[in-house]
Structures are given as C-alpha cells and as structure tokens.
Design a protein around this motif. Structure first.
Motif, short mmCIF file in Angstrom:
data_model
loop_
_atom_site.label_atom_id
_atom_site.label_comp_id
_atom_site.label_asym_id
_atom_site.label_seq_id
_atom_site.Cartn_x
_atom_site.Cartn_y
_atom_site.Cartn_z
N LEU A 1 0.85 -1.19 0.00
CA LEU A 1 0.00 0.00 0.00
C LEU A 1 0.88 1.23 0.00
CD1 LEU A 1 -2.60 -1.00 2.70
CD2 LEU A 1 -3.14 -0.35 0.38
N TYR A 2 0.64 2.14 -0.93
CA TYR A 2 1.31 3.44 -0.90
C TYR A 2 0.26 4.46 -0.46
CZ TYR A 2 3.47 7.80 -1.91
OH TYR A 2 3.97 9.08 -1.75
N LEU A 3 0.56 5.17 0.64
CA LEU A 3 -0.37 6.15 1.20
C LEU A 3 0.18 7.55 0.99
CD1 LEU A 3 -1.09 4.29 4.56
CD2 LEU A 3 -2.28 4.07 2.35
N HIS A 4 -0.55 8.34 0.23
CA HIS A 4 -0.11 9.70 -0.09
C HIS A 4 -0.37 10.65 1.07
CE1 HIS A 4 -4.20 11.23 -0.69
NE2 HIS A 4 -4.46 10.13 -1.40
N GLY A 5 0.12 11.84 0.93
CA GLY A 5 -0.01 12.86 1.97
C GLY A 5 -1.23 13.75 1.81
N PHE A 6 -1.28 14.78 2.63
CA PHE A 6 -2.36 15.76 2.66
C PHE A 6 -2.48 16.46 1.32
CE2 PHE A 6 -3.62 20.22 3.73
CZ PHE A 6 -4.90 19.96 4.16
N ASN A 7 -3.67 16.51 0.78
CA ASN A 7 -3.96 17.15 -0.52
C ASN A 7 -3.09 16.59 -1.64
OD1 ASN A 7 -6.16 18.74 0.05
ND2 ASN A 7 -4.96 20.56 0.53
N SER A 8 -2.84 15.30 -1.60
CA SER A 8 -2.09 14.64 -2.67
C SER A 8 -2.99 13.58 -3.29
CB SER A 8 -0.79 14.05 -2.12
OG SER A 8 0.04 13.62 -3.18
N LYS B 1 5.71 10.22 -6.36
CA LYS B 1 6.14 9.11 -5.52
C LYS B 1 5.23 7.89 -5.69
CE LYS B 1 6.38 11.49 -1.63
NZ LYS B 1 6.38 12.91 -1.70
N ALA B 2 3.94 8.11 -5.76
CA ALA B 2 3.00 6.99 -5.94
C ALA B 2 3.26 6.30 -7.28
CB ALA B 2 1.56 7.49 -5.86
N ARG B 3 3.41 7.08 -8.32
CA ARG B 3 3.65 6.49 -9.65
C ARG B 3 5.01 5.80 -9.71
NH1 ARG B 3 3.76 10.57 -13.45
NH2 ARG B 3 3.71 12.14 -11.83
N SER C 1 1.10 -6.68 -5.86
CA SER C 1 0.23 -5.66 -6.41
C SER C 1 0.47 -4.39 -5.61
CB SER C 1 -1.24 -6.08 -6.34
OG SER C 1 -1.65 -6.20 -5.00
N CYS C 2 0.31 -3.27 -6.25
CA CYS C 2 0.52 -1.98 -5.59
C CYS C 2 -0.83 -1.28 -5.52
CB CYS C 2 1.52 -1.14 -6.37
SG CYS C 2 1.95 0.40 -5.53
N CYS C 3 -1.26 -1.03 -4.31
CA CYS C 3 -2.52 -0.35 -4.09
C CYS C 3 -2.22 1.08 -3.65
CB CYS C 3 -3.32 -1.09 -3.03
SG CYS C 3 -4.90 -0.31 -2.66
N THR C 4 -2.70 2.04 -4.42
CA THR C 4 -2.49 3.45 -4.09
C THR C 4 -3.85 4.15 -4.03
OG1 THR C 4 -2.14 3.98 -6.41
CG2 THR C 4 -0.17 3.57 -5.11
N PRO C 5 -4.56 3.97 -2.93
CA PRO C 5 -5.92 4.53 -2.87
C PRO C 5 -5.92 6.06 -2.79
CG PRO C 5 -5.30 3.64 -0.74
CD PRO C 5 -4.19 3.29 -1.70
N GLN C 6 -6.97 6.64 -3.35
CA GLN C 6 -7.22 8.07 -3.15
C GLN C 6 -7.82 8.20 -1.76
OE1 GLN C 6 -6.57 10.98 -5.09
NE2 GLN C 6 -7.03 11.80 -3.06
N LEU C 7 -7.06 8.77 -0.85
CA LEU C 7 -7.51 8.86 0.54
C LEU C 7 -8.48 10.03 0.71
CD1 LEU C 7 -4.11 8.21 2.34
CD2 LEU C 7 -5.95 6.57 1.83
N PRO C 8 -9.57 9.78 1.42
CA PRO C 8 -10.51 10.87 1.71
C PRO C 8 -9.84 11.91 2.61
CG PRO C 8 -11.49 8.72 2.20
CD PRO C 8 -10.03 8.50 1.93
N PHE C 9 -10.38 13.11 2.64
CA PHE C 9 -9.80 14.15 3.49
C PHE C 9 -10.04 13.88 4.97
CE2 PHE C 9 -13.92 15.71 2.04
CZ PHE C 9 -14.54 16.08 3.23
N SER C 10 -11.04 13.08 5.29
CA SER C 10 -11.30 12.70 6.68
C SER C 10 -10.32 11.62 7.12
CB SER C 10 -12.73 12.17 6.82
OG SER C 10 -12.88 11.41 8.00
N PRO C 11 -9.55 11.85 8.19
CA PRO C 11 -8.65 10.80 8.67
C PRO C 11 -9.38 9.51 9.02
CG PRO C 11 -8.05 12.90 9.64
CD PRO C 11 -9.35 13.11 8.91
N LYS C 12 -10.54 9.63 9.67
CA LYS C 12 -11.31 8.44 10.03
C LYS C 12 -11.71 7.65 8.80
CE LYS C 12 -15.45 6.98 12.49
NZ LYS C 12 -16.68 7.38 13.13
N LYS C 13 -12.20 8.33 7.78
CA LYS C 13 -12.61 7.64 6.54
C LYS C 13 -11.39 7.09 5.80
CE LYS C 13 -16.97 10.04 5.95
NZ LYS C 13 -17.76 10.98 5.19
N SER D 1 4.44 11.77 4.28
CA SER D 1 3.85 12.90 4.98
C SER D 1 2.69 12.45 5.85
CB SER D 1 3.48 13.98 3.97
OG SER D 1 3.14 15.19 4.63
N LEU D 2 1.47 12.92 5.59
CA LEU D 2 0.32 12.46 6.37
C LEU D 2 0.12 10.96 6.17
CD1 LEU D 2 -2.02 13.09 8.26
CD2 LEU D 2 -3.38 13.73 6.25
#
Length: 187
Positions: free
Chosen positions: A5-12, A18-20, A34-46, A67-68
């Motif tokens: 899993l690749y987790l991007h930062g705030f507003n990324s 880096k993800a690519r 497999s490489c999973c790079t989800p679009q993270l919601p702006f809510s930390p909980k979500k 980052s985040l």
C-alpha cells in the motif's frame, strides 16, 4: 495476496510522482506484488476505514507512507504488526494542520472540502504514543523539508532504522533512488 500500500499525503493523490514511481518500480522488479495506491478521503477516520478495507485483501501488508500518509502508515504498522516505510512523515499532524482549517482544494483531484476541528480530533485518535515494534519502521527524511521538522521525526523514530538525506525538500527529492532500499526493508 502480496500487496504493498502506498499512502499519499495531505492534498495529494495516487497521481503523485512518488505513488507512480512506487507502482512502476514494483511492476518492473516485483511483479508478484500488487501496488494499491488509494485516493484517501480528506477525513482521517474515513481514510483509515478505506485502508483497513484494503488490508483485509492481503495476508502480510506492506506499507509506504509519505507525509500524512506516513502518519497513517505508522498507526497501521502498530495496529497490524506489519512493516512500514515512512517518508518525511508527519509526527503530529493535528498540530500542523490546525493552520489549514477551513476551505481546501486538492490540486490533484480538484475536490473542494472543509478541514474542520473534528478532523483534528480524528488525527489525535491515531496517535501511537510508543511503538511496540520500532524495528518494523524505516524512516527516510530530508533535512530541508520546508513543511515538517525532520528532527521531530528522527527523535520519534530514534529506535527505528533511519536514513537522513541532507538537503532535499518535503517531496523527498531522492525517493526513486531509495526504492531498492525500501523494497529490501519490506521484503
């Protein structure tokens, strides 16, 4: 399933360099992952809920977070006793992001949203006061990060393996150069 899993930062987004770069590196040298790079919601909980759904699909999760995303990766590595690479990670994002409360626009997705005090509470809920397995973390920081204090990260992750690059910036300019080291650590 072998998944990184690749987790991007705030507003990324998963479209960040880096993800690519991570996706390309895995396809070329580790096609069994497999490489999973989800679009993270702006809510930390979500965001955590979404990532947890992805983790259910793999036997032994491996995580790279920037980052985040590094803050999230640390929380998940602690919760799931898995390995994580943390790239210029946020250590105390609730304190850092309080200056960004209010209207936001993600430059990758053009999504407009409002960052609220409730989001800061959600971030605080993910604090890992002390890591039980610090050797499961690899920290990569550049000293000229204009957004985060690299000394805060090196202090927090002092019992983990740390790689400190002099110079650079918050994007971690030498990310691609360190992908083989990250892969070796996660293997």
């Amino acid at each position: 399933m072998n998944m990184l899993l690749y987790l991007h930062g705030f507003n990324s987004s998963p479209q960040s360099l880096k993800a690519r770069s991570t996706q390309d590196f895995l396809q070329r040298f580790f096609p069994q992952y497999s490489c999973c790079t989800p679009q993270l919601p702006f809510s930390p909980k979500k965001s955590i809920e979404l990532i947890e759904q992805q983790l259910l699909r793999c036997e032994r999760p491996l995580i790279i977070g920037s980052s985040l995303g590094g803050y999230y990766a640390n929380y998940l590595a602690e919760k799931h006793s898995c390995k994580a690479v943390l790239v210029n990670p946020a250590v105390n994002p609730a304190q850092l992001l309080v200056d960004y409360l209010g209207p936001q626009c993600n430059p990758y997705t053009n999504e407009n949203y409002t960052l609220t005090p409730e989001h800061m509470v959600e971030l605080q809920a993910l604090v890992v006061p002390e890591m039980t397995l610090p050797k499961n973390r690899l920290l990569l920081v550049e000293t000229h990060d204009e957004t985060l204090d690299f000394a805060e990260a090196t202090s927090y992750y002092r019992r983990s393996q740390c790689i400190i690059e002099h110079g650079g910036d918050h994007s971690f300019t030498k990310f691609s150069d360190w992908l083989p080291t990250m892969a070796a650590f996660l293997a």
